[in-house]
Design an enzyme around this catalytic site. Structure first.
Site, PDB file in Angstrom:
ATOM      1  CB  CYS A 138      83.253 -13.802 -12.127  1.00 43.40           C
ATOM      2  SG  CYS A 138      82.756 -12.082 -12.014  1.00 43.40           S
ATOM      3  CG  HIS A 262      79.152 -13.602  -9.175  1.00 40.26           C
ATOM      4  ND1 HIS A 262      79.245 -12.587  -8.261  1.00 40.26           N
ATOM      5  CD2 HIS A 262      79.785 -13.153 -10.302  1.00 40.26           C
ATOM      6  CE1 HIS A 262      79.901 -11.576  -8.802  1.00 40.26           C
ATOM      7  NE2 HIS A 262      80.241 -11.903 -10.037  1.00 40.26           N
TER       8      HIS A 262
END
Length: 359
Positions: A138, A262
């Protein structure tokens, strides 16, 4: 009938393995909102979750236990499970005739398994000698959909990356640990004495240090040279997706007290001179990218902006003052959506279209 014996006159059957997990839940949400290309959808999870009923496409579906039987008649299987579970069961699903889209790290470095981000290298998914397609981590996904089109224009030669990774990457345990720690430290005056936060939060959960009121410069497992597996993953995954085996990549991965989404700070160097204006043009039309870049007005992406959204958001685009061939930028994406679930669903849909064309 297709050569593998499956009925060509129907929509393909999909299995979602790890359907009861954090990423699996997002996969089910996406399957209920995107264009419906699937016939039957089977939900698969560990034996302890078998028998649970989950809603997908507006209907309750019973979860099956992970077994060889679960893959009979399955055309495509999306795996959202820990590495060790994928390593054992992905080959089983592929041997049963399913095309497997795996979200774990188990096959990302396997040269016979394409590593795919549909916005960047969609065609790679068609070359799957083992019947497996892998998705990258990710953190890589937070930046690579922006770097792909920039590379096509300017020719990428080097990356220096710092990541700011959310707690939910460690699954529900990570998110719950952070929430519990925030409750424990809330309303208290901490930080004036060494060890205050460590004593107050007590349990670190899946992290090596407290996450509340803290940042932790480590994510992943230890690897040779003092690098973490997350850091080496960014390097190897970027090289494979962009088709640049010699790309110089240095990454530092940091866990931050954010539940979901993120962020990545990127210093990218190119073969050719770059301009912010041209970079903006490229990014504003790049698939899967939202350009949000007007710092004078306080416009730049943060996790609070991107959580629950599908694209990677990019801002703080600036040319380096001492290097006309280098750009700095800041990217964010929801690590449970594009960072995992959405990328896998996009690959699975492309495979479904391929199977339909072959029928």
């Amino acid at each position: 009938m297709r050569p593998d014996g499956r009925d060509s006159g129907r929509k393909p059957t999909l299995a979602v393995v790890g359907a009861t997990g954090a990423v699996g839940g997002v996969v089910l949400e996406l399957l209920s909102t995107r264009h419906d290309v699937w016939g039957r959808i089977r939900l698969v999870a560990s034996e302890r979750s078998a028998g649970r009923r989950l809603v997908v496409r507006g209907e309750e579906t019973e979860v099956e236990a992970l077994s060889e039987e679960a893959f009979r008649g399955v055309d495509v299987a999306v795996f959202d499970v820990p590495d060790e579970v994928s390593a054992r069961w992905v080959p089983v699903a592929a041997a049963a005739g399913a095309v497997v889209v795996d979200n774990s790290a188990a096959f990302r470095r396997d040269g016979d398994v394409p590593l795919v981000v549909p916005e960047v290298n969609a065609a790679a998914a068609r070359s799957r000698r083992r019947g497996i397609v892998a998705g990258p981590g990710c953190t890589t996904l937070a930046m690579i959909v922006a770097l792909g089109p920039l590379h096509q224009e300017f020719g990428l030669t080097e990356l220096v990356v710092s990541s700011y990774q959310a707690a939910s990457e460690a699954g529900r345990a990570g998110a719950e640990t952070l929430r519990d720690q925030l409750v424990k430290v809330g309303g208290t005056d901490l930080g004036s004495l060494p060890g205050d936060v460590r004593r107050t939060v007590g349990d670190y959960g899946p992290f090596p240090a407290p996450l509340a009121l803290n940042v932790v410069p480590w994510a992943g497992a230890w690897e040779e040279g003092g690098w973490s597996s997350e850091e080496t993953g960014i390097r190897e995954e970027s090289r494979r997706i962009l088709g640049l085996p010699g790309l110089r990549v240095t990454a530092t991965c940091v866990r931050v007290p954010v539940v979901t989404a993120h962020s990545v700070s990127v210093h990218a160097r190119f073969e050719n001179e770059v301009t912010v204006e041209r970079a903006h043009e490229i990014l504003s039309s790049a698939p899967g990218v939202v350009l949000y870049d007007d710092p004078a007005r306080g416009e730049f992406p943060t996790p609070a902006d991107v959580v629950g959204t599908d694209p990677a958001w990019v801002g703080r685009v600036r040319r380096c003052p001492d290097d006309p061939n280098a750009l700095g930028l800041f990217a964010c994406c929801d690590n449970l959506r594009k960072g995992a679930a959405l990328n896998a669903v996009q690959i699975a849909e492309a495979v479904a279209a391929e199977l339909a064309a072959e029928a």
